[in-house]
Design a protein around this motif. Structure first.
Motif, short mmCIF file in Angstrom:
data_model
loop_
_atom_site.label_atom_id
_atom_site.label_comp_id
_atom_site.label_asym_id
_atom_site.label_seq_id
_atom_site.Cartn_x
_atom_site.Cartn_y
_atom_site.Cartn_z
N ASN A 1 0.84 -47.94 33.97
CA ASN A 1 1.61 -47.81 35.35
C ASN A 1 1.61 -46.21 35.13
N ALA A 2 1.67 -45.55 34.14
CA ALA A 2 1.89 -44.24 34.14
C ALA A 2 0.67 -43.38 34.06
N ASN A 3 -0.59 -44.17 34.18
CA ASN A 3 -1.73 -43.54 33.98
C ASN A 3 -2.12 -43.11 32.76
N ILE A 4 -1.67 -43.70 31.75
CA ILE A 4 -1.88 -43.30 30.30
C ILE A 4 -2.92 -44.49 29.62
N ASN B 1 6.79 -39.19 28.78
CA ASN B 1 7.11 -37.66 28.76
C ASN B 1 6.19 -37.01 28.11
N ILE B 2 6.66 -37.25 26.60
CA ILE B 2 5.95 -36.70 25.30
C ILE B 2 4.53 -36.92 25.38
N ILE B 3 4.07 -38.30 25.71
CA ILE B 3 2.62 -38.51 25.42
C ILE B 3 1.83 -37.57 26.66
N LYS B 4 2.28 -37.47 28.01
CA LYS B 4 2.01 -36.61 28.88
C LYS B 4 1.70 -35.12 28.73
N SER B 5 2.91 -34.55 27.99
CA SER B 5 2.93 -33.31 27.85
C SER B 5 1.87 -32.80 26.45
#
Length: 438
Positions: free
Chosen positions: A372-375, A434-438
């Motif tokens: 759902n966070a587009n990951i 947040n960690i994965i997206k960053s």
């Protein structure tokens, strides 16, 4: 009695890729599509199978021999052999519903039953754009396509390439001035081969057409004009040919070159090339060929040009256009053969979610939250030891692993492991995102 096993094999001339290569192929295709859309081209997707007499309205000679044809019920059908003929049919059929100039892109498979060679396939992707006018189309559109080519190949990761530009009117005017108009197509096909067969062989083949020596001398003098873009234009203006079509071609070419500069394309990425004739007979004005400077053996990677009447075999309306095509399958094959591209992605997953026990159910809502966070998220559902699960992530180069165990369930957290640094932290799911997206 044992059943007979059929050997798993693929028909020659059809490309199948392993996942790491298919991922990169798809990325290249998506890059081209996004580049086309950036310039306002609209998507089009015509059928692979067409009614044969509609598809073959213009076909003949070698083209017709290469077409896959078959019967189904009362219809004789054929597989499309390019994306231009289906476009012509489409524009003629939907003329009243389209806004002109009509700018379309299409990326899809086409089929030609020719003899397969290295880098040439029977099934292959073409990535086409065309701009179609109603009755007329401003020559300035001819200058926009080099801008699309330039932007697209930059996005694909290339910087050392040249767009070769010419105008068929200059060549046709030249032949008219030499009273060789009836042999123009044959002459242009020979000229088009000069890079492959050399000047002497071109002269020899022109002589075989019974062209007078002084005319051959004029043709060779013409195609040997060199210098930078301004010098070539000046040489053309001073060559002393007064044919009206020749002069019109020079004017169009000069306008296109000036507009290409106005788009901001560097001078070392485009060049006037009077030997670019384009073999297809329907090109009537500006023509393009694009070459990668670092990989000259690949040949042209993007070509096209201006044509007077796209849909003449389907309608009386005059629909001029200009277009280009990238043969993606051949380009990809050649770059792979030269080790010019890196297959560094073995998976499209950003995260692998695993359980440290045989209970996989708590992993499911975690995976949903990540998606759902587009990951891009994958769940490992096999009941194996945890080392085997990490090994799976390593083998596919998945950058993060989320571990869900008893402690994580009790504290409403996850353990997030960076597979590159091997660091592992216990955080809540929002912090993990947040960690994965960053």
């Amino acid at each position: 009695m044992k059943s007979h096993k059929v050997e798993p094999r693929t028909l020659t001339g059809f490309m199948e890729l392993l996942p790491d290569k298919q991922i990169l192929f798809n990325q290249m295709k998506e890059t081209i599509q996004k580049s086309y859309e950036k310039f306002g081209f609209l998507p089009l997707n015509t059928p692979i199978v067409e009614i044969a007499d509609v598809l073959l309205a213009k076909a003949g000679g070698e083209t017709e021999k290469q077409i896959y044809r078959f019967n189904k019920g009362a219809h004789e059908l054929a597989l499309r052999f390019d994306l231009t003929v289906p476009l012509a049919k489409y524009v003629a059929a939907h003329y009243g519903q389209l806004s002109f100039p009509f700018k379309r892109y299409q990326i899809g498979k086409v089929y030609r039953g020719e003899r397969p060679q290295k880098g040439r396939f029977r099934e292959f992707y073409q990535c086409d754009i065309d701009i179609i006018g109603d009755t007329e189309l401003n020559c300035l559109y001819d200058a926009e396509l080099p801008n699309v080519i330039y932007s697209t190949f930059l996005e694909l990761g290339f910087s050392n390439f040249k767009i070769h530009i010419n105008n068929r009117k200059i060549l046709n005017g030249l032949f008219s001035s030499l009273t060789l108009s009836e042999q123009a197509s044959n002459i242009m096909r020979i000229i088009d081969k000069i890079a492959k067969i050399g000047e002497e062989k071109v002269i020899e083949e022109l002589s075989e057409l019974d062209i007078p020596n002084d005319s051959i001398s004029t043709i060779m003098k013409f195609i040997s004009i060199s210098g930078d873009n301004n010098e070539i234009i000046n040489s053309l203006n001073k060559i002393g040919i007064n044919d009206s079509l020749f002069i019109e071609g020079i004017t169009e070419l000069e306008n296109v070159i000036n507009c290409v500069r106005s788009f901001g394309i560097p001078e070392n990425n485009f060049v006037i090339d009077l030997t670019i004739a384009r073999g297809l007979d329907y090109y009537t004005g500006t023509v393009y060929e694009t070459f990668l400077d670092d990989y000259p053996d690949i040949g042209s990677v993007c070509s096209g040009g201006r044509y007077d009447n796209l849909a003449e075999y389907y309608t009386d309306k005059k629909l001029p256009g200009v277009g280009i095509s990238i043969g993606l399958t051949r380009l990809f094959y050649k770059l792979n053969e030269l080790n010019a591209i890196n297959f560094d992605k073995k998976s499209i997953s950003d995260v692998l979610v695993i359980s440290d026990s045989d209970n996989i159910i708590p992993c499911l809502p975690i995976a949903t939250a990540l998606r759902n966070a587009n990951i891009n998220t994958e769940i490992y559902m096999e009941n194996k030891k945890i080392n085997a699960k990490f090994k799976y992530a390593d083998k596919l180069s998945i950058p993060f692993v989320v571990v869900v165990g008893r402690n994580e369930i009790e504290t409403n957290t996850v353990s997030l492991k960076n597979m590159n640094t091997r660091e592992q932290v216990q955080v809540d799911i929002s912090e993990a995102i947040n960690i994965i997206k960053s």
